[in-house]
Design a protein around this motif. Structure first.
Motif, short mmCIF file in Angstrom:
data_model
loop_
_atom_site.label_atom_id
_atom_site.label_comp_id
_atom_site.label_asym_id
_atom_site.label_seq_id
_atom_site.Cartn_x
_atom_site.Cartn_y
_atom_site.Cartn_z
N SER A 189 -4.59 1.21 7.08
CA SER A 189 -3.36 0.61 7.60
C SER A 189 -3.30 0.46 8.97
CB SER A 189 -2.15 1.02 6.81
OG SER A 189 -1.92 0.89 5.54
N ARG A 208 -0.93 -1.60 -4.52
CA ARG A 208 -2.43 -1.07 -4.74
C ARG A 208 -2.20 0.14 -5.14
NH1 ARG A 208 -6.07 -1.87 0.18
NH2 ARG A 208 -4.28 -3.14 0.78
N ILE A 232 1.02 -1.30 0.01
CA ILE A 232 0.12 -0.09 0.06
C ILE A 232 0.93 1.32 0.02
CG2 ILE A 232 -1.62 1.46 1.43
CD1 ILE A 232 -2.72 -1.21 2.44
N LYS A 253 -5.08 5.84 3.20
CA LYS A 253 -4.20 4.59 3.26
C LYS A 253 -3.73 4.61 4.60
CE LYS A 253 -5.00 3.58 -1.21
NZ LYS A 253 -6.01 2.53 -1.58
#
Length: 126
Positions: A60, A112, A44, A56
């Motif tokens: 995470s 991603r 990521i 993100k």
């Protein structure tokens, strides 16, 4: 296997079952792309071109302070020095510095939203 005094045979059987399960999962990952995408994690992008991705970071379970700590450990003095901070599938964070070298798209294929890195670097160089 979970009894108070498991026998050697029970222990060997448990290990054999684990090996077989690992083999089956490995086979499935190689043969079926759709299932591989469900089983495997993807890296990521936490920071791209000096800007944090709050979405993100939240996904995470990280904060900007976590990323800042990694930046300091990598000798980064300014966010403008950062091309990307990537959370790898192992949980490690990779810091990629900005420089004159054009990014190779192949290195970012397994990440991603990799177009955030490669697309923005193409646009900035044009």
């Amino acid at each position: 296997m979970l009894s108070d005094t498991p026998s050697l045979l029970q222990g060997l059987f448990a290990v054999a079952v684990l090996f077989v399960l690992q083999g089956v999962i490995s086979f499935i990952r190689r043969k079926f792309k759709l299932l591989k995408s469900l089983i495997d994690n993807r890296a990521i992008i936490l920071m791209a071109n000096g800007e944090y991705s709050s979405e993100k970071l939240k996904e995470s379970n990280l904060s900007t302070r976590d990323v800042q700590q990694v930046l300091r450990k990598n000798g980064i003095k300014s966010k403008t020095e950062v091309f990307a901070v990537i959370m790898e599938t192992t949980g490690d964070m990779s810091v990629i510095k900005n420089n004159a070298v054009k990014p190779d798209c192949v290195l970012f294929d397994d990440i991603r939203d990799s177009e955030l890195l490669v697309g923005s670097s193409k646009n900035s160089k044009s």
